[in-house]
Write a protein that holds these residues in place. Structure first.
Motif, PDB file in Angstrom:
ATOM      1  N   CYS A 114       0.926  -1.083   0.147  1.00  0.00           N
ATOM      2  CA  CYS A 114      -0.023  -0.002   0.129  1.00  0.00           C
ATOM      3  C   CYS A 114       0.639   1.114  -0.063  1.00  0.00           C
ATOM      4  CB  CYS A 114      -0.889   0.125   1.138  1.00  0.00           C
ATOM      5  SG  CYS A 114      -2.228  -1.222   1.025  1.00  0.00           S
ATOM      6  N   VAL A 118      -0.553   3.659  -2.912  1.00  0.00           N
ATOM      7  CA  VAL A 118      -1.295   4.440  -2.474  1.00  0.00           C
ATOM      8  C   VAL A 118      -1.153   6.247  -2.892  1.00  0.00           C
ATOM      9  CG1 VAL A 118      -0.740   5.335  -0.301  1.00  0.00           C
ATOM     10  CG2 VAL A 118      -3.190   4.958  -0.679  1.00  0.00           C
ATOM     11  N   ARG A 122      -3.804   8.388  -4.594  1.00  0.00           N
ATOM     12  CA  ARG A 122      -4.142   9.739  -4.236  1.00  0.00           C
ATOM     13  C   ARG A 122      -4.257  10.715  -5.385  1.00  0.00           C
ATOM     14  NH1 ARG A 122      -4.418  10.103   1.367  1.00  0.00           N
ATOM     15  NH2 ARG A 122      -4.070  12.409   1.313  1.00  0.00           N
ATOM     16  N   LEU A 161      -6.213   3.268   6.933  1.00  0.00           N
ATOM     17  CA  LEU A 161      -6.120   3.417   5.541  1.00  0.00           C
ATOM     18  C   LEU A 161      -7.390   3.975   4.748  1.00  0.00           C
ATOM     19  CD1 LEU A 161      -3.711   3.965   3.434  1.00  0.00           C
ATOM     20  CD2 LEU A 161      -3.812   1.603   2.442  1.00  0.00           C
ATOM     21  N   GLU A 164      -8.004   7.510   5.850  1.00  0.00           N
ATOM     22  CA  GLU A 164      -7.049   8.302   5.409  1.00  0.00           C
ATOM     23  C   GLU A 164      -7.109   8.869   3.814  1.00  0.00           C
ATOM     24  OE1 GLU A 164      -2.850   7.178   6.055  1.00  0.00           O
ATOM     25  OE2 GLU A 164      -2.991   7.062   8.053  1.00  0.00           O
ATOM     26  N   SER A 165      -7.977   7.544   3.242  1.00  0.00           N
ATOM     27  CA  SER A 165      -8.053   7.884   1.703  1.00  0.00           C
ATOM     28  C   SER A 165      -9.513   8.222   1.216  1.00  0.00           C
ATOM     29  CB  SER A 165      -7.800   6.209   1.116  1.00  0.00           C
ATOM     30  OG  SER A 165      -6.497   5.837   1.624  1.00  0.00           O
ATOM     31  N   LYS A 168     -10.159  10.795  -1.337  1.00  0.00           N
ATOM     32  CA  LYS A 168      -9.121  10.855  -2.416  1.00  0.00           C
ATOM     33  C   LYS A 168      -9.777   9.913  -3.643  1.00  0.00           C
ATOM     34  CE  LYS A 168      -5.994  13.813  -1.265  1.00  0.00           C
ATOM     35  NZ  LYS A 168      -5.931  15.125  -1.793  1.00  0.00           N
ATOM     36  N   ILE A 170     -10.581   6.630  -3.029  1.00  0.00           N
ATOM     37  CA  ILE A 170      -9.900   5.443  -2.690  1.00  0.00           C
ATOM     38  C   ILE A 170     -10.657   4.697  -1.595  1.00  0.00           C
ATOM     39  CG2 ILE A 170      -7.783   4.230  -1.853  1.00  0.00           C
ATOM     40  CD1 ILE A 170      -6.360   6.695  -2.741  1.00  0.00           C
ATOM     41  N   THR A 171     -11.109   3.319  -1.880  1.00  0.00           N
ATOM     42  CA  THR A 171     -11.793   2.820  -1.050  1.00  0.00           C
ATOM     43  C   THR A 171     -10.936   1.515  -0.306  1.00  0.00           C
ATOM     44  OG1 THR A 171     -12.992   1.060  -2.287  1.00  0.00           O
ATOM     45  CG2 THR A 171     -14.034   2.910  -1.687  1.00  0.00           C
ATOM     46  N   VAL A 172     -10.802   1.375   0.792  1.00  0.00           N
ATOM     47  CA  VAL A 172     -10.075   0.331   1.165  1.00  0.00           C
ATOM     48  C   VAL A 172     -10.881  -0.750   2.239  1.00  0.00           C
ATOM     49  CG1 VAL A 172      -7.651  -0.263   2.526  1.00  0.00           C
ATOM     50  CG2 VAL A 172      -8.358   1.931   1.660  1.00  0.00           C
ATOM     51  N   THR A 227     -16.333   1.566   2.489  1.00  0.00           N
ATOM     52  CA  THR A 227     -15.018   1.680   2.980  1.00  0.00           C
ATOM     53  C   THR A 227     -14.733   1.384   4.241  1.00  0.00           C
ATOM     54  OG1 THR A 227     -12.911   2.737   2.140  1.00  0.00           O
ATOM     55  CG2 THR A 227     -14.862   3.983   3.005  1.00  0.00           C
TER      56      THR A 227
END
Ligand code: NDP
Length: 240
Positions: A114, A118, A122, A161, A164-165, A168, A170-172, A227
């Motif tokens: 990651c 990442v 981003r 994460l 944090e994402s 942006k 982004i899915t985690v 997410t």
């Protein structure tokens, strides 16, 4: 929309089903393996999915490997951190090597992969990351203090994460499989396996394709509201 997808441990077991599932969805897939060249070659011959060999426990090797994939296929948009190992022993007999090998491979790999993927996600404002945890990281398991700790760590890592994402694109997410039909579970002694299956309400092991179907759903472009989740796929063995 077709995306560039990397699946660690993608040449065998659950990872193989995930890689071929993503290919069937039209994605450009790369599969990472450690050192079983025969299995990797057979996988490539069967699927046409390019394979890349390195140790995901090695931070620098992950940087080099991802850079190679990005040169070959383009920026990584989907990352499935699936590679994992067991080195089982009761804690009073567990060696330091057994502890660290599992922690470095199963949890260290999350950071290694990651960390290198990442930043680009981003910058581009899109990413899908799925981390493979385990039912045993949720409930604990005899002889698996190392494995359970690593897989519980995957869940905390995933949630952090994800936070944090989130802004942006982004899915985690994490997926926590129960016992599935793979070589990892095939290595369990038959009498132990019988007891395991008896504890699964649906009375059978999971199929790799059943895990892969959930992963392919989580990485879809239109799954952006999911997410930080941990999805249980365990035949009812543990209901969170
Ligand atoms: P397998 O042992 O069948 O396959 C492992 C794959 O990971 C192989 O491609 C292997 O490469 C690769 N791999 C292992 N270590 C490394 C490493 N250090 N660097 C790069 N690649 C590596 O595993 P499973 O399919 O059974 O398990 C997949 C994931 O699912 C694991 O994280 C596991 O903990 C988890 N899981 C599995 C369950 C199950 O029932 N099977 C249940 C719950 C979770 P190579 O072929 O070169 O060795």
């Amino acid at each position: 929309m077709p995306r560039v997808a990397v699946v660690t441990g993608g040449t065998r077991g659950l990872g193989r089903a995930i890689a071929t599932g993503l290919l069937a969805e039209g994605h450009h897939v790369a599969a990472v393996y450690r050192g079983n060249e025969d299995a990797a070659r057979a996988f490539f011959d069967d699927t046409g999915i390019p394979v890349y060999g390195w140790d995901v426990a090695d931070h620098a090797a992950c940087a080099d490997g991802l850079a190679r994939i990005e040169r070959d296929l383009g920026p990584v948009e989907i990352l499935v951190n699936n590679a994992g190992i067991t080195r089982d022993a009761m804690l009073h007999r567990m060696s330091e090597a057994q502890w660290w090998e599992v922690i470095r491979t199963n949890l260290g790999s999350m950071f290694n992969m990651c960390r290198h993927a990442v930043g680009g996600m981003r910058e581009r404002g899109f990413g899908r990351i799925v981390n493979i945890s385990s039912i045993n990281g949720q409930k604990g398991q005899l002889g698996q203090a190392n494995y359970a700790a690593s897989k519980a760590g995957v869940i905390g890592f995933t949630k952090s994460l994800a936070l944090e994402s989130a802004c942006k694109g982004i899915t985690v997410n994490a997926v926590a499989p129960g016992y599935c039909e793979t070589e990892m579970v095939g290595a369990v002694a038959p009498e132990v396996l019988k007891g395991i299956v008896e504890a699964i309400p649906v009375a059978r092991l999971g199929l790799p394709e059943e895990i892969a179907r959930v992963v392919t759903m989580l990485v879809r472009d239109d799954a952006g509201f999911i997410t930080g989740a941990t999805i249980d796929i365990n035949g009812g063995q543990r209901m969170g």
